[in-house]
Motif scaffolding. Structure first.
Motif, PDB file in Angstrom:
ATOM      1  N   HIS A  56      -7.476   2.685  -2.796  1.00  0.00           N
ATOM      2  CA  HIS A  56      -8.275   3.454  -1.829  1.00  0.00           C
ATOM      3  C   HIS A  56      -7.474   4.589  -1.194  1.00  0.00           C
ATOM      4  O   HIS A  56      -8.029   5.607  -0.793  1.00  0.00           O
ATOM      5  N   GLN A  57      -6.178   4.428  -1.137  1.00  0.00           N
ATOM      6  CA  GLN A  57      -5.346   5.432  -0.468  1.00  0.00           C
ATOM      7  C   GLN A  57      -5.109   6.671  -1.330  1.00  0.00           C
ATOM      8  O   GLN A  57      -4.781   7.727  -0.814  1.00  0.00           O
ATOM      9  N   VAL A  58      -5.267   6.499  -2.644  1.00  0.00           N
ATOM     10  CA  VAL A  58      -4.950   7.632  -3.526  1.00  0.00           C
ATOM     11  C   VAL A  58      -6.081   8.077  -4.455  1.00  0.00           C
ATOM     12  O   VAL A  58      -6.163   9.258  -4.820  1.00  0.00           O
ATOM     13  N   HIS A 157      -5.964  -7.276  -4.688  1.00  0.00           N
ATOM     14  CA  HIS A 157      -6.667  -6.969  -3.432  1.00  0.00           C
ATOM     15  C   HIS A 157      -5.725  -6.246  -2.480  1.00  0.00           C
ATOM     16  O   HIS A 157      -4.717  -6.802  -2.061  1.00  0.00           O
ATOM     17  N   HIS A 158      -6.063  -5.004  -2.188  1.00  0.00           N
ATOM     18  CA  HIS A 158      -5.236  -4.253  -1.233  1.00  0.00           C
ATOM     19  C   HIS A 158      -6.177  -3.690  -0.153  1.00  0.00           C
ATOM     20  O   HIS A 158      -6.610  -2.541  -0.204  1.00  0.00           O
ATOM     21  N   PHE A 159      -6.518  -4.523   0.774  1.00  0.00           N
ATOM     22  CA  PHE A 159      -7.298  -4.207   1.988  1.00  0.00           C
ATOM     23  C   PHE A 159      -8.799  -3.931   1.792  1.00  0.00           C
ATOM     24  O   PHE A 159      -9.552  -4.048   2.734  1.00  0.00           O
ATOM     25  N   ILE A 201      -2.872 -10.942  -3.286  1.00  0.00           N
ATOM     26  CA  ILE A 201      -3.397 -10.263  -2.091  1.00  0.00           C
ATOM     27  C   ILE A 201      -2.265  -9.519  -1.409  1.00  0.00           C
ATOM     28  O   ILE A 201      -1.172 -10.055  -1.216  1.00  0.00           O
ATOM     29  N   ASN A 202      -2.548  -8.275  -1.055  1.00  0.00           N
ATOM     30  CA  ASN A 202      -1.569  -7.495  -0.311  1.00  0.00           C
ATOM     31  C   ASN A 202      -1.692  -7.786   1.177  1.00  0.00           C
ATOM     32  O   ASN A 202      -2.767  -7.600   1.767  1.00  0.00           O
ATOM     33  N   GLU A 203      -0.625  -8.270   1.769  1.00  0.00           N
ATOM     34  CA  GLU A 203      -0.516  -8.388   3.227  1.00  0.00           C
ATOM     35  C   GLU A 203      -1.707  -9.049   3.918  1.00  0.00           C
ATOM     36  O   GLU A 203      -2.503  -8.390   4.593  1.00  0.00           O
ATOM     37  N   CYS A 204      -1.771 -10.365   3.775  1.00  0.00           N
ATOM     38  CA  CYS A 204      -2.815 -11.109   4.489  1.00  0.00           C
ATOM     39  C   CYS A 204      -2.717 -10.863   6.002  1.00  0.00           C
ATOM     40  O   CYS A 204      -3.726 -10.794   6.699  1.00  0.00           O
ATOM     41  N   THR A 382       7.852  -5.153  -2.806  1.00  0.00           N
ATOM     42  CA  THR A 382       6.654  -4.483  -3.307  1.00  0.00           C
ATOM     43  C   THR A 382       6.355  -3.208  -2.519  1.00  0.00           C
ATOM     44  O   THR A 382       5.598  -2.368  -2.985  1.00  0.00           O
ATOM     45  N   GLU A 383       6.934  -3.094  -1.319  1.00  0.00           N
ATOM     46  CA  GLU A 383       6.798  -1.865  -0.535  1.00  0.00           C
ATOM     47  C   GLU A 383       7.952  -1.724   0.433  1.00  0.00           C
ATOM     48  O   GLU A 383       8.347  -2.699   1.088  1.00  0.00           O
ATOM     49  N   ASN A 384       8.427  -0.498   0.538  1.00  0.00           N
ATOM     50  CA  ASN A 384       9.398  -0.139   1.573  1.00  0.00           C
ATOM     51  C   ASN A 384       9.504   1.378   1.537  1.00  0.00           C
ATOM     52  O   ASN A 384       9.701   1.957   0.483  1.00  0.00           O
ATOM     53  N   PHE A 427      -3.721   8.349   2.028  1.00  0.00           N
ATOM     54  CA  PHE A 427      -4.560   8.037   3.179  1.00  0.00           C
ATOM     55  C   PHE A 427      -4.035   6.772   3.850  1.00  0.00           C
ATOM     56  O   PHE A 427      -4.108   5.696   3.273  1.00  0.00           O
ATOM     57  N   GLU A 428      -3.489   6.948   5.055  1.00  0.00           N
ATOM     58  CA  GLU A 428      -2.807   5.839   5.721  1.00  0.00           C
ATOM     59  C   GLU A 428      -3.781   5.076   6.642  1.00  0.00           C
ATOM     60  O   GLU A 428      -3.599   5.002   7.844  1.00  0.00           O
ATOM     61  N   TRP A 429      -4.837   4.547   6.069  1.00  0.00           N
ATOM     62  CA  TRP A 429      -5.760   3.661   6.781  1.00  0.00           C
ATOM     63  C   TRP A 429      -6.137   4.227   8.155  1.00  0.00           C
ATOM     64  O   TRP A 429      -6.539   5.385   8.230  1.00  0.00           O
ATOM     65  N   ALA A 430      -5.963   3.435   9.233  1.00  0.00           N
ATOM     66  CA  ALA A 430      -6.401   3.888  10.561  1.00  0.00           C
ATOM     67  C   ALA A 430      -5.674   5.148  11.026  1.00  0.00           C
ATOM     68  O   ALA A 430      -6.128   5.853  11.930  1.00  0.00           O
TER      69      ALA A 430
HETATM   70  C1  BGC Z   1       0.304  -1.310   3.372  1.00  0.00           C
HETATM   71  C2  BGC Z   1       0.126   0.085   2.836  1.00  0.00           C
HETATM   72  C3  BGC Z   1       0.435   1.090   3.934  1.00  0.00           C
HETATM   73  C4  BGC Z   1       1.880   0.901   4.322  1.00  0.00           C
HETATM   74  C5  BGC Z   1       2.438   1.899   5.313  1.00  0.00           C
HETATM   75  C6  BGC Z   1       1.512  -1.483   4.247  1.00  0.00           C
HETATM   76  O1  BGC Z   1       1.169  -2.255   5.327  1.00  0.00           O
HETATM   77  O2  BGC Z   1       0.276  -2.245   2.321  1.00  0.00           O
HETATM   78  O3  BGC Z   1      -1.162   0.212   2.325  1.00  0.00           O
HETATM   79  O4  BGC Z   1       0.153   2.386   3.561  1.00  0.00           O
HETATM   80  O5  BGC Z   1       2.038  -0.368   4.864  1.00  0.00           O
HETATM   81  O6  BGC Z   1       1.990   1.677   6.585  1.00  0.00           O
END
Ligand code: BGC
Length: 469
Positions: A56-58, A157-159, A201-204, A382-384, A427-430
Motif C-alpha cells: 500500500h505504501q508504494v 499481511h502488512h497493515f 504478519i507485519n507488526e501485530c 526485516t526493517e530498519n 506513503f508513511e501511513w498516518a
Molecule cells: C512499518 C512500515 C513503516 C515503518 C516506518 C514500520 O512500523 O512496518 O510500514 O513505514 O515502520 O515507520
C-alpha cells in the motif's frame, strides 16, 4: 510521629530499591560513539543484505482496502485522518514500475533480498473471489526478483485489509482468522515453489495499538481491551497460517516467520517509579505479550483497570522458523507526556533526532536483538531505516545500526539478514507523504528515482560484506 517516620522511611526505601532493581534489570546503555569505529564490523559469510517495501505504501491504485477508505475519512472534529489530508493515491507506481526498481536495487546497491508485501485486497477483491491478473502480477514480480539474482521475501499481511474483511470486523472476531488462512494458503500454493521466506504478519503491535488503542490507524478505535483482543487474534492468525503452510506440500522447506517490531520503553527519569511503572506496563502489552507467546504459547496483556487477557496455547510455542525484527528506536515515557501521538520528541541529551519523533539510538537495536536471543530462532532484520528528508543523518544511521547489529552477532545472536527500510520514499501511513525513508528519493510528478548520497554508506557495507561480492 515515630510510626509516620517509619512508614515514610519504608516508602522511600522501597522507592529507591524499586528504581535500582528496575534500572539493573532494564539498562539503557548509551555508547561512547566518539571512541567507536563503526567500520569495525564483521558478518557471517551467507549474511543476506536487502531492502523492504509494503504494497500500500508504494503500489498506487490500491482503492479497495481499509486504508484507502481511511484516507478519505475525517475524525469527529472533521480533521483528515492522515497528516495533511494525504492519501496513498498513485503512490510511487511500484505496481507498474517494479521491474526497474528491482533492477536498480540489484545494479546500484548489490542487494540480495527484496522483502515486499502482497496486497490481499488485490488478490481477493471480494470474499472468495481470487483475481487471476493480480496473481499473475506477483508471479511476474517474483520472477523478476529471481532473474536479477535476488531472493524474494513475501509478507502476507502488512497493515491493510480488503474492505470486505474489514467490514466483517477484521481480526477482532476470532472466526475471521480463517479468511486470512484461506488467502495465505492460496498464496503459498501459488508462490511457494519459488519463494522460500514468508512473513505472516507485519507488526501485530502497531496494527493493534494504532488501530484499536490510539485510534490513529483504521478502524480508529480507542479501547485497550479491544486492542488486546485484536493483538491476541493476530498471534493466533500467525500460528494458524504457520500450521497451514507447514501442512502443505513444500511447507516443511519454507521458512515462515512473524515480524515483530520492538520499541523499548525507557523511563524519562530513571529515579521515578511512576515512569518505570508506565514503561513496564507498556512493554508488557506491546513487547512481552508477543515475545512470550512466541516462546511459550502464553499470551498475556494486563493494564490495570482497562485491559486484561490471559490465554495459553502451549502447542503454539516456537512456531516461527525465524523472527523478523523491525527496529527503529526506543520511546521515552513520562507520566505527564501527551496521551496521543506524536509523543514528545524526547531524546536524551546529545542524541540526534530523526524526522520521526524519536532519536537515532543504535544501542536499542543491539538491545532488541539481545532480547530475542533466548527464543533460539534465527533473526532476520526485516526493517530498519531512517526518515531523513535532508539526507544528512542517513549515513550515520546506517553505520551505527549496522555496527550495533554486528556487535550483537559477536555476542552470540543468530542474525541472518538485514533489510533497509525502505527502498524508495513512500506513503508513511498516518504521517502521509512527509517522511522520507527511501534509499531512493522519488519525484512524485515524474516518478523519477534518485539514489541518495547517504545510501552510499549502505552500498559500501553491502559491497564489502556480501557473499556474492
Ligand atoms: C512499518 C512500515 C513503516 C515503518 C516506518 C514500520 O512500523 O512496518 O510500514 O513505514 O515502520 O515507520
Amino acid at each position: 510521629m515515630i510510626v509516620t517516620v517509619i512508614i515514610l522511611f519504608a516508602l522511600l526505601l522501597s522507592w529507591v530499591l524499586g528504581c535500582v532493581t528496575l534500572s539493573r534489570r532494564h539498562p539503557e546503555p548509551i555508547w561512547d560513539w566518539e571512541s567507536i569505529d563503526t567500520s569495525d564490523i564483521s558478518f557471517p559469510k551467507r549474511f543476506i543484505w536487502g531492502s523492504a517495501t509494503a504494497a500500500h505504501q508504494v503500489d498506487g491504485g490500491n482503492d479497495n482496502n481499509n486504508w484507502s477508505r481511511w484516507e478519505q475519512s475525517v475524525d469527529e472534529q472533521g480533521k483528515p485522518r492522515v497528516h495533511n489530508g494525504d492519501a496513498a493515491g498513485s503512490a510511487v507506481e511500484h505496481w507498474d514500475r517494479y521491474a526497474a526498481d528491482i533492477k536498480r536495487m540489484r545494479e546500484d546497491l548489490g542487494l540480495q533480498s527484496y522483502r515486499f508485501s502482497i496486497e490481499w485486497s488485490r488478490i481477493e477483491p471480494r470474499q472468495g473471489e481470487f483475481d487471476p491478473d493480480a496473481i499473475a502480477h506477483y508471479h511476474d514480480m517474483i520472477d523478476a526478483i529471481i532473474a536479477n539474482g535476488m531472493e524474494p521475501m513475501i509478507t502476507l499481511h502488512h497493515f491493510t485489509n480488503p474492505l470486505w474483511f474489514e467490514d466483517l470486523g477484521g481480526f477482532e472476531p476470532e472466526e475471521n482468522i480463517e479468511y486470512f488462512v484461506t488467502y495465505s494458503k492460496r498464496m503459498f500454493e501459488e508462490y511457494g515453489p519459488k519463494v522460500k521466506r514468508w512473513c505472516t504478519i507485519n507488526e501485530c503491535g502497531p496494527y493493534a495499538v494504532m488501530g484499536y488503542g490510539l485510534g490513529v490507524f483504521p478502524p480508529g478505535v480507542k479501547n485497550l481491551q479491544r486492542m488486546a483482543v485484536v493483538l491476541y487474534h493476530l498471534m493466533r492468525a500467525h500460528t494458524a497460517v504457520y500450521d497451514a503452510i507447514k501442512a502443505m506440500p513444500g511447507g516443511r522447506d519454507a521458512e515462515v516467520g512473524l515480524v515483530k517490531n520492538i520499541f523499548q520503553f525507557d523511563p524519562h527519569k530513571r529515579w521515578n517509579l511512576f515512569h518505570w511503572a508506565l514503561c513496564r506496563l507498556a512493554d508488557g502489552a506491546y513487547n512481552q505479550s508477543i515475545i512470550g507467546y512466541l516462546q511459550t504459547g502464553r499470551f498475556r496483556v494486563w493494564v490495570p483497570g482497562v485491559a486484561k487477557l490471559d490465554r495459553s496455547h502451549p502447542e503454539a510455542a516456537l512456531k516461527s522458523d525465524f523472527v523478523g525484527l523491525n527496529y527503529y528506536a526506543n520511546l521515552i515515557l513520562s507520566i505527564f507526556m501527551k496521551r496521543e501521538p506524536p509523543f514528545e520528541p524526547h531524546a536524551r541529551e546529545g542524541q540526534v533526532l530523526t524526522d520521526m519523533p524519536y532519536a537515532i539510538y543504535a544501542e536499542g537495536f543491539y538491545r532488541a536483538l539481545m532480547r530475542l536471543k533466548p527464543l533460539g530462532k534465527p533473526i532476520i532484520v526485516t526493517e530498519n531505516g531512517i526518515a531523513d528528508d535532508r539526507d544528512d543523518r542517513r549515513a550515520l544511521w546506517i553505520e551505527r545500526y549496522i555496527y550495533a547489529m554486528s556487535r550483537a552477532i559477536a555476542d552470540g545472536v543468530d542474525v541472518r539478514g538485514y533489510h533497509y527500510w525502505s527502498l524508495i520514499d513512500n506513503f508513511e501511513w498516518a504521517e502521509g507523504w512527509q517522511m522520507s525513508f527511501g534509499l531512493y528519493a522519488n519525484n512524485r510528478e515524474t516518478q523519477e528515482r534518485t539514489l541518495r548520497e547517504g545510501s552510499l554508506a549502505y552500498r559500501n557495507i553491502v559491497e564489502k560484506w556480501s557473499s556474492d561480492a
